[in-house]
Design a protein around this motif. Structure first.
Motif, PDB file in Angstrom:
ATOM      1  N   ASP A  64      25.625  66.596  62.717  1.00  0.00           N
ATOM      2  CA  ASP A  64      24.264  66.091  63.415  1.00  0.00           C
ATOM      3  C   ASP A  64      23.515  66.957  64.123  1.00  0.00           C
ATOM      4  OD1 ASP A  64      24.923  63.465  62.616  1.00  0.00           O
ATOM      5  OD2 ASP A  64      25.626  62.590  64.309  1.00  0.00           O
ATOM      6  N   GLY A  97      24.176  61.728  53.865  1.00  0.00           N
ATOM      7  CA  GLY A  97      24.182  60.536  54.729  1.00  0.00           C
ATOM      8  C   GLY A  97      25.215  60.004  55.430  1.00  0.00           C
ATOM      9  N   LEU A 100      21.406  58.337  63.181  1.00  0.00           N
ATOM     10  CA  LEU A 100      20.999  59.131  62.147  1.00  0.00           C
ATOM     11  C   LEU A 100      22.032  59.318  60.810  1.00  0.00           C
ATOM     12  CD1 LEU A 100      21.444  62.975  62.300  1.00  0.00           C
ATOM     13  CD2 LEU A 100      22.004  61.377  64.206  1.00  0.00           C
ATOM     14  N   GLN A 101      21.727  59.174  59.579  1.00  0.00           N
ATOM     15  CA  GLN A 101      22.717  59.373  58.455  1.00  0.00           C
ATOM     16  C   GLN A 101      22.195  60.557  57.640  1.00  0.00           C
ATOM     17  OE1 GLN A 101      23.680  55.852  56.613  1.00  0.00           O
ATOM     18  NE2 GLN A 101      24.060  54.660  58.839  1.00  0.00           N
ATOM     19  N   ASN A 137      21.352  51.764  64.952  1.00  0.00           N
ATOM     20  CA  ASN A 137      21.654  52.561  65.782  1.00  0.00           C
ATOM     21  C   ASN A 137      20.511  53.469  66.431  1.00  0.00           C
ATOM     22  OD1 ASN A 137      24.325  51.558  65.705  1.00  0.00           O
ATOM     23  ND2 ASN A 137      24.979  53.157  64.169  1.00  0.00           N
ATOM     24  N   PHE A 178      21.014  60.100  70.084  1.00  0.00           N
ATOM     25  CA  PHE A 178      21.027  59.994  68.873  1.00  0.00           C
ATOM     26  C   PHE A 178      22.133  60.612  67.981  1.00  0.00           C
ATOM     27  CE2 PHE A 178      16.932  58.726  66.416  1.00  0.00           C
ATOM     28  CZ  PHE A 178      16.422  58.312  67.608  1.00  0.00           C
ATOM     29  N   ARG A 179      23.019  61.541  68.562  1.00  0.00           N
ATOM     30  CA  ARG A 179      24.149  61.998  68.147  1.00  0.00           C
ATOM     31  C   ARG A 179      25.057  61.059  68.806  1.00  0.00           C
ATOM     32  NH1 ARG A 179      27.070  67.197  67.681  1.00  0.00           N
ATOM     33  NH2 ARG A 179      25.859  68.342  69.251  1.00  0.00           N
ATOM     34  N   GLU A 180      25.145  60.492  70.280  1.00  0.00           N
ATOM     35  CA  GLU A 180      26.083  59.765  70.584  1.00  0.00           C
ATOM     36  C   GLU A 180      26.203  58.344  69.841  1.00  0.00           C
ATOM     37  OE1 GLU A 180      28.372  60.845  73.046  1.00  0.00           O
ATOM     38  OE2 GLU A 180      29.285  58.745  73.241  1.00  0.00           O
ATOM     39  N   VAL A 190      17.660  51.971  67.539  1.00  0.00           N
ATOM     40  CA  VAL A 190      17.387  51.129  68.525  1.00  0.00           C
ATOM     41  C   VAL A 190      18.077  51.586  69.628  1.00  0.00           C
ATOM     42  CG1 VAL A 190      16.570  49.006  69.413  1.00  0.00           C
ATOM     43  CG2 VAL A 190      15.975  49.732  66.994  1.00  0.00           C
ATOM     44  N   VAL A 191      19.347  51.619  69.450  1.00  0.00           N
ATOM     45  CA  VAL A 191      20.419  51.843  70.631  1.00  0.00           C
ATOM     46  C   VAL A 191      20.276  53.226  71.023  1.00  0.00           C
ATOM     47  CG1 VAL A 191      22.772  52.090  71.034  1.00  0.00           C
ATOM     48  CG2 VAL A 191      21.895  50.171  69.656  1.00  0.00           C
ATOM     49  N   LEU A 197      12.971  61.163  66.181  1.00  0.00           N
ATOM     50  CA  LEU A 197      13.110  61.562  67.655  1.00  0.00           C
ATOM     51  C   LEU A 197      11.651  61.971  68.247  1.00  0.00           C
ATOM     52  CD1 LEU A 197      15.635  64.162  66.904  1.00  0.00           C
ATOM     53  CD2 LEU A 197      15.964  62.542  68.511  1.00  0.00           C
ATOM     54  N   HIS A 241      24.906  57.431  67.003  1.00  0.00           N
ATOM     55  CA  HIS A 241      25.055  57.485  65.495  1.00  0.00           C
ATOM     56  C   HIS A 241      23.617  57.158  64.815  1.00  0.00           C
ATOM     57  CE1 HIS A 241      26.357  58.053  61.381  1.00  0.00           C
ATOM     58  NE2 HIS A 241      26.736  56.758  61.088  1.00  0.00           N
ATOM     59  N   MET A 296      20.619  70.269  73.951  1.00  0.00           N
ATOM     60  CA  MET A 296      19.601  69.344  73.243  1.00  0.00           C
ATOM     61  C   MET A 296      18.969  68.557  74.326  1.00  0.00           C
ATOM     62  SD  MET A 296      21.052  68.495  69.409  1.00  0.00           S
ATOM     63  CE  MET A 296      22.439  67.457  69.918  1.00  0.00           C
ATOM     64  N   THR A 298      14.920  61.843  60.799  1.00  0.00           N
ATOM     65  CA  THR A 298      15.407  62.036  62.243  1.00  0.00           C
ATOM     66  C   THR A 298      14.263  62.967  62.998  1.00  0.00           C
ATOM     67  OG1 THR A 298      17.403  61.958  61.165  1.00  0.00           O
ATOM     68  CG2 THR A 298      17.245  62.790  63.507  1.00  0.00           C
ATOM     69  N   LEU A 356      19.548  67.120  64.045  1.00  0.00           N
ATOM     70  CA  LEU A 356      18.699  66.536  65.088  1.00  0.00           C
ATOM     71  C   LEU A 356      17.989  67.770  65.705  1.00  0.00           C
ATOM     72  CD1 LEU A 356      21.751  65.110  66.921  1.00  0.00           C
ATOM     73  CD2 LEU A 356      19.703  64.059  66.326  1.00  0.00           C
ATOM     74  N   GLN A 400      17.960  63.664  71.720  1.00  0.00           N
ATOM     75  CA  GLN A 400      18.596  64.221  70.479  1.00  0.00           C
ATOM     76  C   GLN A 400      20.232  63.934  70.872  1.00  0.00           C
ATOM     77  OE1 GLN A 400      17.062  68.232  71.228  1.00  0.00           O
ATOM     78  NE2 GLN A 400      16.476  68.117  69.032  1.00  0.00           N
ATOM     79  N   LYS A 407      31.705  62.325  67.184  1.00  0.00           N
ATOM     80  CA  LYS A 407      30.538  62.433  66.713  1.00  0.00           C
ATOM     81  C   LYS A 407      30.490  63.411  65.377  1.00  0.00           C
ATOM     82  CE  LYS A 407      30.186  59.940  70.156  1.00  0.00           C
ATOM     83  NZ  LYS A 407      30.487  58.530  69.869  1.00  0.00           N
ATOM     84  N   ARG A 408      29.247  63.312  64.886  1.00  0.00           N
ATOM     85  CA  ARG A 408      29.184  63.685  63.505  1.00  0.00           C
ATOM     86  C   ARG A 408      28.998  65.290  63.540  1.00  0.00           C
ATOM     87  NH1 ARG A 408      26.064  60.912  58.886  1.00  0.00           N
ATOM     88  NH2 ARG A 408      24.382  62.114  59.866  1.00  0.00           N
TER      89      ARG A 408
END
Lengths: 161, 795
Positions: free
Chosen positions: B16, B509, A99-100, A143, A93-95, A145-146, A109, A97, A86, A105, B20, A90, B12-13
């Motif tokens: 995702d 979610g 996204l929910q 998360n 964002f996974r690392e 923003v992070v 992105l 969190h 990815m 998303t 993504l 991307q 990690k989920r």
């Protein structure tokens, strides 16, 4: 009318009605459903794609405007060419969190990659301001923003290599 | 081979990757062969008699396949949308329950009420035809506010619901409260409004229905938080479709927050229409359509009084609330301002007597139902605001007054005077943690710095308790629930040792695919990668009540835990047979079945393989296969709680309130995945901050028009509205759920509105401001400052 453009690196020619929106063209005709439609007032940003390298809301752009242009959607966002990895944004964002439910998303992105490309040394304030046009209802943005800051740092690192 | 991932880890989920890369599968992404498009015609009036509908021009429009109205519904003898919760008044008289037709029949009762459904080859053609439908309305005056609706001369929505009052509900010992008020040294009073909200999950609602004549089976794909409940309510009670002939699928759903948990008329209409036209039919709501049809939340007007003795001990609490139901009773509508509100008025305090009266009122607005927190944020807001009012009036520090009344940790289990018994908690511990994390002792320095810039700085506290994982079924049934409140899980171990879990909760979610896989990985010693979680499909999952009320981990996770225990028990029988040992001597640890005190052992994979290759099995006592199912009905609610501290800065020039710091310490019981819990807390807090500072659904009295009808007029929190928040957990374990979990999805939304408004009032208290209604928008604050008739410049 017929239009030709580069979609995610591939030459594409399609027949469109002049009133077709780019978001509809992607989703309904080209089966690229990663670009989402979350509102009807250009407020939510779930449909952001890159047109000639710049982030645009594809729900407000008419398909004929694509003629001759280069379009990048979430499906075309990836790591090094030819790899299955990815994009660093991307991964970030996974690392972190970022996204929910995942609905905002793709747009998040695409905006994030554009922000990091435009200004490599993003501050938290830059990121928060830069995400103004993208609404997320799940994460409270913290998360995201992070993630964007981490993703921008990873993009810089990749550029330096 | 992957890794076993335990409880408390933060992998990690799993979900995702697809989100993504743009490969989620939301209802609006789905296409079916031969699919037609459906468009709803909605009432443009808040209140009108439906005198007739002329379909001819619409039917003649290009591409039109069908135009369906309430008359067609009546001709087909279909039911109306059922309410899932029946409440009764103090005398035991049931609530007034007028029918909620899936397409309006005699009258329309809110802007957005469903009038007709147009099916055409394309959305554009359906939209054109919808414009051609001639609906003859006799417009009536609308009433949208609860205070107006209960006046004797108010427009009446239903002939048999006098004064628009659905139910006059009460809870608590009225006489004991009256006696306590007579002995009070001080009585604090507060009138407040809990503003109406629109849920706004980012994915608009959508549905596709398909009928297969060959099998007489119907499939409905819908953006639902509980597909099995939709199948039951819609199939059994509205459309008369046998359950085994109806499949409901809720695939990836882009956020719910309660709004997607109800059975909506659109789902019933589209399912009925697909069978009539013998074509798959798809409908996707626009955001603006969602604004006038997604069920709204909150909308209370409340008078509260708190009686205290001279030391500040709470003696009694009395609350009178008018709760807006909107034009009809939605699936759980009447339960929210009653059973989920009154019992939480005790909060974290030892108040010995509480009385609550709630008048549940019909108005010409979108029906109101559960929205994130549902009843508990309303209760917390009233209580935590009036505690601040009492503290200010009595000259007692706000934190000190809370401490004097808090339930001490050692007093749990604690029986409140309003039905509920908290099993565990530590409000004081959460408060102490939050005070330290928020650096409250240096607030004065920060306030002075703000003042030097001409800004007012304020600090606000909210110490709260919530009740989540509604339960048990027996108790809920006595309170009017018309369904069970258990959950189911099936653990299917494949011959190779990989695991598929079928669970009745719904992931939109919350990260279930990750958290639930972690539970299985931890308990069975199976690699995290080797566990898949299946949800949201009535053909694949046996049964389930879905996801709402922070119940998924509390109730669903418990069912899953029970089912894995059954797998282990069966595995022990198989291991005993293979290892030629007694079953009681078999131990299971770290993915291995072994004979106690020996090195003889079989791996989980070996046992799984043997379960499906039953050579020389004693089949009369040991069945082949390794798949177990469990249903779990909790013995009590779980009671998360905590302390939130908000810090705001108010610009007196513009009235703008800026949230500058936010700290939360929450007790959510056992934390399975801290990363996911933290994400839930962040999101929940911002939804409460949204209510406190930005969001408001506004109706025009008289016409019933929704003035905040799109994202242009309804202010959603955005990234630059917010600071980095500090969240932490301070957990006591739930004493009755298998893993000690309490639920975390709603705590943020329950704790935050009061913290923020208390901070705003604190910032303005030197001007004599004692209360600010939500949302504290710049306009509202600026007007307040203009009317304060006090100097507005900082000193």
């Amino acid at each position: 009318m017929q239009i030709s453009f580069t979609l995610n690196g591939r030459p594409t020619t399609v027949e469109v009605e002049p009133a077709t929106l780019v978001a509809e063209l992607l989703r309904e005709q080209l089966n690229l459903t990663g670009t989402h439609i979350g509102c009807d007032t250009s407020q939510c940003g779930a449909c952001v794609v890159h047109l000639d390298g710049l982030p645009v809301k594809s729900c407000t752009l008419l398909a004929p405007a694509l003629d001759g242009a280069t379009l990048l959607t979430i499906e075309g966002l990836q790591g090094a060419p030819g790899s299955n990895r990815m994009h660093p944004m991307q991964e970030a964002f996974r690392e972190h969190h970022g996204l929910q439910c995942g609905f905002c998303t793709p747009g998040m992105l695409m905006t994030a990659v554009a922000l990091a490309t435009e200004k490599p040394d993003l501050t938290e304030a830059d990121v928060r301001h830069g995400l103004e046009g993208n609404i997320c209802r799940c994460t409270g943005y913290q998360n995201i923003v992070v993630s964007v800051m981490a993703g921008a740092a990873a993009m810089n690192a990749a550029k330096g290599e | 081979m992957g890794n076993v991932i335990g409880i408390g880890a933060a992998p990690k989920r799993k979900e995702d990757q697809r989100f993504l890369t743009g490969r989620g599968n939301y209802v609006s992404d789905i296409k079916r062969p031969g699919m037609a498009a459906g468009v709803f015609v909605r009432s443009p009036h808040g209140h009108a008699v439906l005198r007739g509908i002329d379909k001819s021009a619409a039917l003649a429009a290009p591409g039109v396949i069908a135009v369906l109205t309430g008359d067609d519904v009546a001709d087909d003898g279909l039911g109306s949308l059922p309410c899932g919760w029946g409440i009764t008044d103090a005398k035991g008289v049931p609530m007034k329950e007028p029918p909620f037709p899936m397409l309006a029949q005699d009258k329309v009762r809110f802007v957005g009420d469903l009038v007709a459904f147009v099916v055409a080859e394309t959305v554009e053609q359906a939209n054109v035809a919808a414009e051609l439908l001639k609906v003859d309305y006799e417009v009536l005056p609308s009433v949208v506010g609860v205070l107006e609706a209960v006046r004797p001369d108010a427009p009446q929505l239903f002939d048999d619901v006098p004064n628009n009052i659905c139910c006059d509900w009460e809870l608590g010992d009225k006489a004991a409260v009256e006696n306590a008020f007579k002995k009070a040294a001080h009585v604090a009073k507060l009138s407040l409004v809990n503003n109406r909200l629109i849920g706004n999950p980012m994915e608009p609602r959508a549905a596709i229905a398909e009928y297969e004549p060959g099998t007489d089976r119907t499939t409905l794909w819908t953006t639902s938080q509980f597909p099995h409940v939709v199948r039951f309510l819609m199939g059994a009670l509205v459309l008369n479709i046998p359950q085994h002939k109806l499949r409901v699928v809720a695939p990836d759903v882009g956020g719910g927050f309660g709004v997607k948990q109800f059975h909506y008329g659109e789902e019933a209409v589209i399912t009925w229409a697909a069978k009539r036209v013998r074509r798959p039919v798809k409908w996707v709501a626009s955001r603006s359509e969602g604004y006038v049809s997604d069920r709204h939340g909150r909308d209370h007007v409340t008078e509260a009084e708190l009686a205290l003795d001279e030391t500040g001990k709470f003696l009694a609490f009395r609350v009178n609330t008018l709760a807006n139901m909107g034009g009809y009773l939605s699936t759980f509508g009447p339960n929210i301002p009653t059973n989920l509100y009154g019992p939480l008025l005790g909060g974290v305090y030892t108040t010995p007597a509480i009385y609550c009266n709630v008048k549940v009122v019909f108005t010409n607005t979108v029906p109101v139902d559960a929205y994130r927190g549902a009843g508990r944020p309303e209760a917390t807001f009233v209580l935590e605001r009036i505690v601040d009012v009492a503290a200010a009036e009595m000259g007692i520090d706000r934190v000190e007054l809370r401490r004097r009344n808090m339930i001490p940790k050692e007093a749990y289990p604690y029986q409140t005077p309003v039905l509920v018994q908290y099993d565990s908690g530590d409000p004081m511990g959460c408060l102490d943690g939050a005070l330290a994390a928020a650096d409250v002792k240096n607030f004065g320095v920060r306030k002075a710095a703000s003042a030097s810039k001409g800004k007012f700085r304020g600090l606000g506290y909210s110490t709260y308790v919530e009740a989540c994982g509604l339960a048990p079924s027996r108790f809920a049934g006595r309170l009017g629930a018309r369904g069970g409140l258990y959950e189911s899980a099936t653990v299917r171990v494949h011959p190779t040792g990989q695991v598929t879990v079928m669970i009745g909760t719904h992931n939109h979610g919350q990260g279930h695919e990750t958290t639930f896989a972690q539970i299985v990985s931890d308990k069975l010693g199976v690699a995290f990668e080797n566990v898949d979680i299946v949800f949201g499909d009535t053909d694949r999952v046996q049964f389930g009540m879905g996801t709402y009320g922070s119940r998924s981990l509390v109730v669903g996770g418990a069912a899953l835990s029970k089912a894995t225990d059954k797998v282990i028990a069966k595995g022990k029988k198989i291991a005993a047979h293979l290892l030629e040992a007694a079953e009681v001597d078999i131990q299971f640890e770290s993915g291995k079945f072994s004979v106690a005190g020996t090195d003889r052992a079989k791996s989980f994979e070996e046992i799984a393989g043997a379960a499906y290759v039953p050579h020389d099995y004693p089949l009369e006592v040991l069945e082949p296969g390794l798949e177990e199912q469990a249903y779990y009905d909790p013995v009590n609610f779980t009671y998360p709680g905590g302390c939130h501290i908000a810090e705001v800065e108010v610009d007196p020039e513009t009235g703008t309130v800026t949230l500058v710091n936010y700290t939360a310490v929450d007790d959510v019981g056992t934390v399975i995945n801290p990363m996911i819990v933290e994400g839930q807390l962040h999101g929940g807090i911002v939804q409460g901050v949204g209510q406190a500072l930005f969001e408001n659904a506004v109706y025009d009295e008289g016409s019933g028009q929704l003035l905040s009808g799109s994202l242009m007029d309804y202010c959603m929190p955005r990234a630059d509205h917010l600071p980095m928040m500090k969240v932490a957990t301070h957990s006591t374990l739930c004493t009755h759920t298998p893993m000690g979990v309490k639920g975390c999805g709603e705590v943020g939304t329950i704790g935050s509105p009061a913290a923020v408004i208390n901070a705003v009032v604190d910032a303005l208290s030197h001007l004599g401001v004692t209360h600010v209604d939500m949302p504290a928008t710049p306009n509202r604050i600026w007007r307040l400052l203009q009317n304060a008739s006090l100097p507005v410049a900082a000193e």
